[in-house]
Design a protein around this motif. Sequence first.
Motif, PDB file in Angstrom:
ATOM      1  N   UNK A 121      46.577  11.884  18.491  1.00  0.00           N
ATOM      2  CA  UNK A 121      46.881  10.448  18.458  1.00  0.00           C
ATOM      3  C   UNK A 121      47.691  10.105  19.706  1.00  0.00           C
ATOM      4  N   UNK A 122      47.257   9.077  20.425  1.00  0.00           N
ATOM      5  CA  UNK A 122      47.958   8.688  21.652  1.00  0.00           C
ATOM      6  C   UNK A 122      47.382   9.330  22.896  1.00  0.00           C
ATOM      7  N   UNK A 123      46.236  10.001  22.746  1.00  0.00           N
ATOM      8  CA  UNK A 123      45.591  10.615  23.917  1.00  0.00           C
ATOM      9  C   UNK A 123      45.099   9.511  24.859  1.00  0.00           C
ATOM     10  N   UNK A 124      45.484   9.602  26.128  1.00  0.00           N
ATOM     11  CA  UNK A 124      45.127   8.572  27.107  1.00  0.00           C
ATOM     12  C   UNK A 124      44.067   9.113  28.076  1.00  0.00           C
ATOM     13  N   UNK A 125      43.294   8.219  28.699  1.00  0.00           N
ATOM     14  CA  UNK A 125      42.302   8.683  29.678  1.00  0.00           C
ATOM     15  C   UNK A 125      42.906   9.559  30.773  1.00  0.00           C
ATOM     16  N   UNK A 126      44.127   9.210  31.221  1.00  0.00           N
ATOM     17  CA  UNK A 126      44.747  10.021  32.289  1.00  0.00           C
ATOM     18  C   UNK A 126      45.042  11.438  31.790  1.00  0.00           C
ATOM     19  N   UNK A 127      45.331  11.581  30.475  1.00  0.00           N
ATOM     20  CA  UNK A 127      45.537  12.921  29.915  1.00  0.00           C
ATOM     21  C   UNK A 127      44.271  13.753  30.079  1.00  0.00           C
ATOM     22  N   UNK A 128      43.117  13.119  29.861  1.00  0.00           N
ATOM     23  CA  UNK A 128      41.836  13.831  29.981  1.00  0.00           C
ATOM     24  C   UNK A 128      41.619  14.308  31.415  1.00  0.00           C
ATOM     25  N   UNK A 129      41.969  13.430  32.369  1.00  0.00           N
ATOM     26  CA  UNK A 129      41.782  13.790  33.785  1.00  0.00           C
ATOM     27  C   UNK A 129      42.693  14.965  34.164  1.00  0.00           C
ATOM     28  N   UNK A 130      43.947  14.909  33.677  1.00  0.00           N
ATOM     29  CA  UNK A 130      44.874  16.016  33.971  1.00  0.00           C
ATOM     30  C   UNK A 130      44.386  17.299  33.289  1.00  0.00           C
TER      31      UNK A 130
ATOM     32  N   UNK B  26      41.348  13.119   2.320  1.00  0.00           N
ATOM     33  CA  UNK B  26      41.357  14.330   3.143  1.00  0.00           C
ATOM     34  C   UNK B  26      40.415  14.151   4.325  1.00  0.00           C
ATOM     35  N   UNK B  27      40.985  14.096   5.514  1.00  0.00           N
ATOM     36  CA  UNK B  27      40.155  13.966   6.707  1.00  0.00           C
ATOM     37  C   UNK B  27      40.129  15.302   7.414  1.00  0.00           C
ATOM     38  N   UNK B  28      39.038  15.562   8.070  1.00  0.00           N
ATOM     39  CA  UNK B  28      38.964  16.787   8.861  1.00  0.00           C
ATOM     40  C   UNK B  28      39.736  16.590  10.156  1.00  0.00           C
ATOM     41  N   UNK B  29      40.460  17.599  10.537  1.00  0.00           N
ATOM     42  CA  UNK B  29      41.229  17.558  11.787  1.00  0.00           C
ATOM     43  C   UNK B  29      40.299  17.336  12.980  1.00  0.00           C
ATOM     44  N   UNK B  30      39.143  18.000  12.934  1.00  0.00           N
ATOM     45  CA  UNK B  30      38.174  17.851  14.031  1.00  0.00           C
ATOM     46  C   UNK B  30      37.723  16.390  14.154  1.00  0.00           C
ATOM     47  N   UNK B  31      37.551  15.710  13.018  1.00  0.00           N
ATOM     48  CA  UNK B  31      37.085  14.324  13.056  1.00  0.00           C
ATOM     49  C   UNK B  31      38.163  13.408  13.644  1.00  0.00           C
ATOM     50  N   UNK B  32      39.418  13.635  13.262  1.00  0.00           N
ATOM     51  CA  UNK B  32      40.522  12.834  13.817  1.00  0.00           C
ATOM     52  C   UNK B  32      40.611  13.018  15.324  1.00  0.00           C
ATOM     53  N   UNK B  33      40.472  14.283  15.739  1.00  0.00           N
ATOM     54  CA  UNK B  33      40.505  14.569  17.176  1.00  0.00           C
ATOM     55  C   UNK B  33      39.333  13.898  17.874  1.00  0.00           C
ATOM     56  N   UNK B  34      38.171  13.946  17.220  1.00  0.00           N
ATOM     57  CA  UNK B  34      36.961  13.343  17.783  1.00  0.00           C
ATOM     58  C   UNK B  34      37.184  11.848  18.029  1.00  0.00           C
ATOM     59  N   UNK B  35      37.755  11.161  17.044  1.00  0.00           N
ATOM     60  CA  UNK B  35      37.994   9.713  17.185  1.00  0.00           C
ATOM     61  C   UNK B  35      38.931   9.423  18.355  1.00  0.00           C
ATOM     62  N   UNK B  36      40.035  10.178  18.438  1.00  0.00           N
ATOM     63  CA  UNK B  36      41.005   9.962  19.526  1.00  0.00           C
ATOM     64  C   UNK B  36      40.410  10.313  20.887  1.00  0.00           C
ATOM     65  N   UNK B  37      39.583  11.371  20.894  1.00  0.00           N
ATOM     66  CA  UNK B  37      38.953  11.796  22.146  1.00  0.00           C
ATOM     67  C   UNK B  37      37.943  10.744  22.630  1.00  0.00           C
ATOM     68  N   UNK B  38      37.146  10.214  21.711  1.00  0.00           N
ATOM     69  CA  UNK B  38      36.155   9.184  22.068  1.00  0.00           C
ATOM     70  C   UNK B  38      36.847   7.956  22.662  1.00  0.00           C
ATOM     71  N   UNK B  39      37.992   7.606  22.081  1.00  0.00           N
ATOM     72  CA  UNK B  39      38.746   6.441  22.555  1.00  0.00           C
ATOM     73  C   UNK B  39      39.232   6.680  23.985  1.00  0.00           C
ATOM     74  N   UNK B  40      39.704   7.914  24.235  1.00  0.00           N
ATOM     75  CA  UNK B  40      40.186   8.245  25.588  1.00  0.00           C
ATOM     76  C   UNK B  40      39.035   8.297  26.582  1.00  0.00           C
ATOM     77  N   UNK B  41      37.902   8.864  26.157  1.00  0.00           N
ATOM     78  CA  UNK B  41      36.732   8.962  27.051  1.00  0.00           C
ATOM     79  C   UNK B  41      36.227   7.567  27.398  1.00  0.00           C
ATOM     80  N   UNK B  42      36.203   6.696  26.391  1.00  0.00           N
ATOM     81  CA  UNK B  42      35.744   5.318  26.617  1.00  0.00           C
ATOM     82  C   UNK B  42      36.604   4.605  27.660  1.00  0.00           C
ATOM     83  N   UNK B  43      37.894   4.936  27.681  1.00  0.00           N
ATOM     84  CA  UNK B  43      38.824   4.236  28.579  1.00  0.00           C
ATOM     85  C   UNK B  43      38.993   4.882  29.932  1.00  0.00           C
TER      86      UNK B  43
END
Lengths: 190, 139
Positions: A121-130, B26-43
């Motif tokens: 939670x709170x992962x930012x695009x810049x974190x991905x680049x780093x 009960x959520x899977x940890x992988x799914x939570x990570x997936x959601x946060x990762x997709x958000x970061x990739x999109x941005x």
Amino acid sequence: MTLATHPHVRPLAAQDVLVYGTGVAIAWYLLYHLNQWMFASFMVSDQVSWIFLPAAIRMLAVVLFGWAGVLGLFLGALFTNQLLGEVPFITAMTMSVLSALGPWLAYRTCIQWFNLPDDLAGLKPRHLLILSAVGAFFICVPHCIFFYVSGISTSLWHDLIPMFTGDLVGTLVVLYAASWLLKLLMPRKS
Amino acid sequence: MHVQFALDSLKIHISLIGSIMTKQTKHSLAYLRFLNLMEAIRGLPTHPTLDPVEERLLNLLAASWHAGKQVSVLEAMGMSKDMSATTAHRRLKTLRSKGMISLDNDKIDSRIKYVVPTSIATEYFSALGKCLDQASQQA
């Protein structure tokens, strides 16, 4: 409270580890061959390329699946290394272990550095680049040391820059392709 | 007898509700990570794409900035006769969200805001200038 002990979060079961690990290994294998087909002219040697797309799988696998991702990376790398034919089994095993553990160490280092929780939670695009750059570093430095010590390469520095560049560029190509696809297929209404 | 039956029914109900709630929360940890990762990739940062109206407004603003003028939001809204003030205001907002412009407060009257270019806008015009140079050299 860590996420592993959080009441609403289920830790990965053995069955999930097997499924995710196999999925990662297959994704690695497919992307490895796609890379060889698309960027054959960018290859410096069998192990080093100026563009290496599977590097993105390394990062995504450990970020999403943790140890299951590490297992998948190990199996995928072992399979592709064995396919190279001329590589001895011990060399293939060592390269596979480095290929699987490097991204994990990079991921754990970055998570501590960014102070992020396990659910990211709170992962930012810049974190991905780093993370892409740190991941490339954690992969290429141990590999280059191993290549030099085992006699595969005569110079410690010869493969360092192409390998680092290849991992970083490969990761960024896949991440930006995913970003572009996400924006195209799931546009946000402003 | 009746009391025992009622108690047993209640226990069954509670265990059923409990199992349903557990399945839902009960959520899977992988799914939570997936959601946060997709958000970061999109941005992931990319060069912003401008629609023709935003481009037109940015060009008008650039002409004023080049002439050394300070352009307030109100002035920017009335810069083009081809575009209504509402449209211009909306496009100023989107240009700001894309990081092409920012707003500076007037030093004396804080109600007045000036539209100023960001470093991305400067790079954008510099890139366009280089393209023009290359095109003119090739012609």
